[in-house]
Design a protein around this motif. Structure first.
Motif, mmCIF file in Angstrom:
data_model
loop_
_atom_site.group_PDB
_atom_site.id
_atom_site.type_symbol
_atom_site.label_atom_id
_atom_site.label_comp_id
_atom_site.label_asym_id
_atom_site.label_seq_id
_atom_site.Cartn_x
_atom_site.Cartn_y
_atom_site.Cartn_z
ATOM 1 N N SER A 116 0.849 -1.188 0.000
ATOM 2 C CA SER A 116 0.000 0.000 0.000
ATOM 3 C C SER A 116 0.887 1.241 0.000
ATOM 4 C CB SER A 116 -0.908 -0.016 1.240
ATOM 5 O OG SER A 116 -1.730 1.106 1.285
ATOM 6 N N THR A 117 0.465 2.290 -0.729
ATOM 7 C CA THR A 117 1.269 3.496 -0.872
ATOM 8 C C THR A 117 0.404 4.740 -0.693
ATOM 9 O OG1 THR A 117 2.583 2.316 -2.549
ATOM 10 C CG2 THR A 117 2.921 4.693 -2.372
ATOM 11 N N LEU A 118 0.753 5.607 0.232
ATOM 12 C CA LEU A 118 0.044 6.866 0.417
ATOM 13 C C LEU A 118 0.409 7.807 -0.727
ATOM 14 C CD1 LEU A 118 -1.735 8.706 2.197
ATOM 15 C CD2 LEU A 118 0.384 9.437 3.348
ATOM 16 N N ILE A 119 -0.623 8.316 -1.428
ATOM 17 C CA ILE A 119 -0.397 9.171 -2.591
ATOM 18 C C ILE A 119 -0.768 10.625 -2.303
ATOM 19 C CG2 ILE A 119 -1.032 9.587 -5.004
ATOM 20 C CD1 ILE A 119 0.650 7.075 -4.573
ATOM 21 N N GLU A 145 -7.601 3.412 -2.581
ATOM 22 C CA GLU A 145 -8.388 3.417 -1.348
ATOM 23 C C GLU A 145 -8.542 4.865 -0.908
ATOM 24 O OE1 GLU A 145 -7.444 2.699 3.198
ATOM 25 O OE2 GLU A 145 -7.486 0.780 2.131
ATOM 26 N N ILE A 146 -9.776 5.307 -0.788
ATOM 27 C CA ILE A 146 -10.075 6.683 -0.399
ATOM 28 C C ILE A 146 -10.731 6.658 0.975
ATOM 29 C CG2 ILE A 146 -11.426 8.739 -0.971
ATOM 30 C CD1 ILE A 146 -11.303 7.718 -3.915
ATOM 31 N N GLY A 147 -10.126 7.337 1.933
ATOM 32 C CA GLY A 147 -10.659 7.367 3.294
ATOM 33 C C GLY A 147 -11.198 8.742 3.638
ATOM 34 N N THR A 148 -12.442 8.798 4.080
ATOM 35 C CA THR A 148 -13.018 10.081 4.479
ATOM 36 C C THR A 148 -12.739 10.362 5.945
ATOM 37 O OG1 THR A 148 -15.194 9.382 5.307
ATOM 38 C CG2 THR A 148 -14.938 9.556 2.913
ATOM 39 N N SER A 149 -12.915 11.599 6.318
ATOM 40 C CA SER A 149 -12.888 11.964 7.735
ATOM 41 C C SER A 149 -14.191 11.492 8.389
ATOM 42 C CB SER A 149 -12.762 13.489 7.881
ATOM 43 O OG SER A 149 -11.604 13.962 7.222
ATOM 44 N N PRO A 150 -14.212 11.385 9.715
ATOM 45 C CA PRO A 150 -15.449 10.957 10.396
ATOM 46 C C PRO A 150 -16.455 12.106 10.491
ATOM 47 C CG PRO A 150 -13.722 11.346 12.001
ATOM 48 C CD PRO A 150 -13.079 11.514 10.665
ATOM 49 N N ASP A 151 -16.851 12.628 9.334
ATOM 50 C CA ASP A 151 -17.737 13.788 9.271
ATOM 51 C C ASP A 151 -19.187 13.434 8.980
ATOM 52 O OD1 ASP A 151 -15.521 15.410 9.651
ATOM 53 O OD2 ASP A 151 -15.184 15.711 7.505
ATOM 54 N N LEU A 154 -4.791 6.194 -1.060
ATOM 55 C CA LEU A 154 -3.691 5.241 -1.178
ATOM 56 C C LEU A 154 -3.824 4.441 -2.460
ATOM 57 C CD1 LEU A 154 -4.709 5.222 2.097
ATOM 58 C CD2 LEU A 154 -2.528 4.003 2.245
ATOM 59 N N LEU A 155 -2.706 4.015 -2.986
ATOM 60 C CA LEU A 155 -2.653 3.130 -4.139
ATOM 61 C C LEU A 155 -2.223 1.760 -3.630
ATOM 62 C CD1 LEU A 155 -2.890 2.902 -7.229
ATOM 63 C CD2 LEU A 155 -0.509 3.642 -7.393
ATOM 64 N N GLU A 156 -3.069 0.749 -3.854
ATOM 65 C CA GLU A 156 -2.829 -0.577 -3.283
ATOM 66 C C GLU A 156 -2.955 -1.658 -4.343
ATOM 67 O OE1 GLU A 156 -4.453 0.072 1.265
ATOM 68 O OE2 GLU A 156 -5.718 -1.010 -0.154
ATOM 69 N N GLU A 157 -2.462 -2.851 -3.986
ATOM 70 C CA GLU A 157 -2.673 -4.014 -4.839
ATOM 71 C C GLU A 157 -3.910 -4.761 -4.351
ATOM 72 O OE1 GLU A 157 0.588 -6.735 -4.628
ATOM 73 O OE2 GLU A 157 0.770 -6.596 -2.452
ATOM 74 N N GLU A 158 -4.751 -5.175 -5.289
ATOM 75 C CA GLU A 158 -5.963 -5.919 -4.972
ATOM 76 C C GLU A 158 -5.599 -7.295 -4.423
ATOM 77 O OE1 GLU A 158 -8.845 -6.345 -3.899
ATOM 78 O OE2 GLU A 158 -10.128 -5.702 -5.567
ATOM 79 N N SER A 159 -6.474 -7.840 -3.593
ATOM 80 C CA SER A 159 -6.260 -9.167 -3.015
ATOM 81 C C SER A 159 -6.673 -10.252 -4.008
ATOM 82 C CB SER A 159 -7.082 -9.312 -1.735
ATOM 83 O OG SER A 159 -8.464 -9.125 -2.020
ATOM 84 N N ALA A 160 -6.316 -11.487 -3.698
ATOM 85 C CA ALA A 160 -6.711 -12.616 -4.539
ATOM 86 C C ALA A 160 -8.206 -12.882 -4.372
ATOM 87 C CB ALA A 160 -5.905 -13.859 -4.167
ATOM 88 N N GLN A 161 -8.809 -13.427 -5.406
ATOM 89 C CA GLN A 161 -10.249 -13.710 -5.398
ATOM 90 C C GLN A 161 -10.517 -15.032 -4.692
ATOM 91 O OE1 GLN A 161 -12.955 -11.849 -6.891
ATOM 92 N NE2 GLN A 161 -14.112 -13.307 -5.671
ATOM 93 N N ARG A 162 -11.399 -15.006 -3.668
ATOM 94 C CA ARG A 162 -11.774 -16.233 -2.963
ATOM 95 C C ARG A 162 -12.657 -17.076 -3.873
ATOM 96 N NH1 ARG A 162 -12.505 -17.362 2.948
ATOM 97 N NH2 ARG A 162 -11.518 -15.337 3.196
ATOM 98 N N VAL A 163 -12.256 -18.310 -4.147
ATOM 99 C CA VAL A 163 -12.986 -19.194 -5.051
ATOM 100 C C VAL A 163 -13.831 -20.205 -4.288
ATOM 101 C CG1 VAL A 163 -12.749 -20.951 -6.865
ATOM 102 C CG2 VAL A 163 -11.261 -18.930 -6.866
ATOM 103 N N GLU A 164 -13.254 -20.796 -3.244
ATOM 104 C CA GLU A 164 -13.953 -21.847 -2.494
ATOM 105 C C GLU A 164 -13.392 -21.920 -1.084
ATOM 106 O OE1 GLU A 164 -15.053 -26.615 -3.017
ATOM 107 O OE2 GLU A 164 -13.239 -25.797 -3.939
ATOM 108 N N GLU A 165 -14.264 -22.234 -0.117
ATOM 109 C CA GLU A 165 -13.826 -22.396 1.265
ATOM 110 C C GLU A 165 -14.357 -23.707 1.816
ATOM 111 O OE1 GLU A 165 -13.580 -19.909 5.471
ATOM 112 O OE2 GLU A 165 -14.619 -19.064 3.740
ATOM 113 N N THR A 166 -13.492 -24.474 2.460
ATOM 114 C CA THR A 166 -13.874 -25.735 3.085
ATOM 115 C C THR A 166 -13.409 -25.716 4.533
ATOM 116 O OG1 THR A 166 -11.803 -26.881 2.538
ATOM 117 C CG2 THR A 166 -13.565 -26.904 0.872
ATOM 118 N N ASP A 167 -13.667 -26.796 5.263
ATOM 119 C CA ASP A 167 -13.230 -26.884 6.654
ATOM 120 C C ASP A 167 -11.707 -26.886 6.757
ATOM 121 O OD1 ASP A 167 -15.846 -26.972 7.453
ATOM 122 O OD2 ASP A 167 -15.919 -29.161 7.598
ATOM 123 N N ASP A 168 -11.039 -27.341 5.699
ATOM 124 C CA ASP A 168 -9.576 -27.475 5.747
ATOM 125 C C ASP A 168 -8.841 -26.228 5.279
ATOM 126 O OD1 ASP A 168 -9.799 -30.123 6.655
ATOM 127 O OD2 ASP A 168 -10.046 -30.848 4.603
ATOM 128 N N GLY A 169 -9.491 -25.405 4.471
ATOM 129 C CA GLY A 169 -8.781 -24.246 3.961
ATOM 130 C C GLY A 169 -9.565 -23.483 2.923
#
Length: 624
Positions: free
Chosen positions: A138-141, A189-195, A160-175
């Protein structure tokens, strides 16, 4: 008090947004791989990893990462023919993508933000498997901007300029299985103030930011390409971060439901204090359920598992109390149990039920010394899971005695939320040593035209109606529209084809997603050059959608969709008129409408409607 009666100002509602928007760049943020999304079945291979939290530069461990790592899971990654060593975390990342940086600076301009002098890439610890490296870069721009809403300005704290995460395809009890096609796509990523002070203002602010992002013409569109996180608190509650709001239209409901949840939890705290409530020690109560007819509990025991319980003194009637639509305090407890591998919990506010009898409930109460004003929560699962899950339930119940916990929650489709993990702290961020810093230069970055301004320009410059102008400006084909119009395509032809024709074809189940920019441009050029009548555009696009390997010219020739000459058109019209000679003699020009449709059908889109109309009128008048 119902949720509709809440006075948000009196409750002290404070909210802020984090908007995550994928950028439509040619390559990913730290490598040269394409940003196209693939299907899981297209994967050419896979590999597995186990991830563990690392310490910050000061030797600290982030609480959220530690809790995530307690759930031992194997992560499987689907790799494609385009997957590179950077995506697999087998090679250091490359330099920050310049196209992504330029787009981020455009967005910063639209919100009157100040770019940083030097941008440093940071690592943010993430051990849920969504990044092969165990962290997100992640990089603050830029910092310090604002947007306007009808209830006042909302500050923009950072971009911020960030890299996207991997896409979740399937979830099981093991992983969990992830696809690497999405990993590394640039996003801002754009963050607002708590206004923000109301659900309606939260929605309006998100809509405004979304409009500004789309104004660049350089953001991806479609489900999953933009996500909103919402931070919500009330005066007597706590800051809660709600992750992954997929639909912008859900934001106001998310805020309303979170305010209601926190207000209800505050009410429960007050009642528990009046009852002098407490939480006992977890213990095993497997013997209570020997021979039980409960399918869930019996299934766990038959597999060698156990039943664990925790007495909740003074909690009777409160565990089952609704705190959000279809969610109760017991649901909160259950969320924590599920984080440790359990399927959920049972509690005495809902028992007897699910095959559990009155006698078993009484025996359970006796086993943990619970009275009539007390509640009991139980977990039935594999022994290690049951023990860790009931400890998590007990910990959450103790928090219920104190107040609303600060935490990260996930957004559900119905506008409610579920527990994910504790709020992350500063220990999750540390510098990325493999990527050199960059010095953003906004001087050469043009300020994009706002979508609202485009709507006005399309009306004035191209003569489009207001409705069609809005469809084009806010639609997914805006950049393509401007490109083809600049190349000489008639604006009305381009707009109606892209917004009306494609929509109608999609409703008719034509696979228009198979159409490429080359297909669309080729069809529009044929129509502009007179090689294809406008009436033939839907038919040719349908053919290309079904057979995308063809060129527009070849598809038109094979389907007989070329533009017919005037002699051929007149010959077809004469045949239609003579075939309906009796109707023409009887009705005269009133037969025009019916015959017009028959003529267009006979010509199969090979002639312009204006020409067919003109020649048909002539032939009818000759015989009338």
């Amino acid at each position: 008090m119902t949720e509709d009666e809440y006075d948000y100002e009196a409750l002290g509602l404070v909210a802020g947004l984090e908007i995550h928007q994928q950028l439509d760049t040619a390559t990913k943020l730290f490598c040269q791989c394409p940003t196209a999304i693939r299907e899981p079945e297209d994967a050419s291979r896979q590999f597995t990893r186990y991830l563990h939290p690392t310490r910050s530069e000061l030797g600290e461990l982030d609480d959220a990462a530690v809790e995530e790592s307690k759930v031992e899971r194997e992560f499987t990654y689907l790799a494609y023919d385009s997957t590179c060593l950077v995506e697999e975390d087998d090679e250091p990342p490359h330099r920050l993508d310049e196209e992504a940086l330029e787009t981020a600076l455009e967005v910063a301009q639209l919100m009157d933000m100040n770019p940083v002098d030097q941008a440093h890439v940071m690592r943010k610890i993430v051990v849920d498997g969504s990044n092969t490296s165990g962290f997100q870069r992640s990089t603050l721009i830029a910092t310090g901007g604002s947007i306007e809403t009808s209830d006042g300005a909302v500050g923009i704290e950072d971009l911020l300029l960030e890299e996207e995460s991997a896409q979740r395809v399937e979830e099981t009890d093991d992983g969990v299985t992830y696809g690497l096609d999405r990993l590394g796509i640039p996003l801002v990523e754009i963050g607002t103030s708590p206004d923000i002070r109301s659900p309606e203002q939260a929605l309006e602010a998100a809509e405004r930011i979304g409009m500004l992002l789309r104004s660049t013409g350089k953001v991806k569109r479609g489900l999953g390409t933009i996500r909103q996180d919402v931070n919500v608190s009330i005066e007597d509650g706590a800051r809660v971060e709600i992750k992954g709001v997929q639909s912008l239209d859900d934001i106001d409901d998310i805020v309303r439901n979170e305010v209601r949840r926190q207000a209800k939890l505050v009410e429960i705290v007050e009642e528990l204090a009046e009852r002098d409530a407490g939480v006992g020690d977890p213990r095993t109560v497997t013997e209570v359920f020997e021979g039980t007819e409960s399918g869930v509990i019996g299934g766990a025991l038959s597999s060698g598992g156990s039943v664990t319980a925790v007495p909740l003194y003074g909690f009777d009637g409160l565990v089952g109390r609704e705190i959000a639509p279809d969610r109760r305090l017991g649901t909160e407890f259950s969320d924590h149990a599920k984080r440790h591998g359990a399927g959920g919990i049972f509690h005495t506010d809902e028992l007897p039920a699910y095959g559990v009898t009155d006698e078993e409930v009484q025996s359970l109460r006796d086993a943990v010394d619970a009275g009539e004003n007390d509640a009991v929560a139980i977990v039935a699962a594999e022994t290690a899971v049951a023990e860790s899950a009931i400890e998590a339930v007990a910990a959450r119940a103790r928090t219920a005695l104190e107040g609303v916990p600060e935490e990260t929650r996930g957004a559900n489709d119905d506008g409610t939320t579920r527990y994910l993990r504790p709020l992350p702290g500063a220990a999750r961020m540390y510098p990325e040593t493999d990527v050199p810093p960059v010095e953003p230069d906004p001087s050469d970055v043009p300020e994009p035209e706002l979508l609202t301004e485009k709507v006005e320009r399309y009306q004035e410059e191209y003569g489009l109606g207001e409705g069609l102008s809005e469809q084009v400006a806010y639609g997914t084909h805006m950049s393509f529209f401007e490109d083809v119009v600049a190349d000489g395509i008639d604006p009305t032809l381009a707009a109606t084809t892209l917004e009306s024709t494609l929509t109608e074809l999609r409703r008719d189940d034509v696979p228009v997603d198979q159409l490429t920019a080359d297909h669309l441009e080729g069809v529009l050029e044929m129509a502009e050059d007179g090689d294809l009548p406008n009436e033939g555009i839907p038919d040719l696009l349908s053919v290309l959608a079904e057979e995308p390997e063809q060129s527009p010219e070849a598809a038109a020739e094979d389907a007989g969709l070329g533009s017919a000459g005037e002699d051929e058109v007149r010959e077809t019209i004469v045949e239609v008129v003579e075939r309906n000679e009796g109707q023409v003699e009887e009705e005269g020009m009133q037969a025009f409408s019916g015959l017009m449709g028959e003529c267009m059908g006979a010509l199969r889109g090979k002639a312009d409607g204006d020409l067919v109309s003109e020649l048909l009128r002539e032939e009818i008048q000759k015989r009338a």
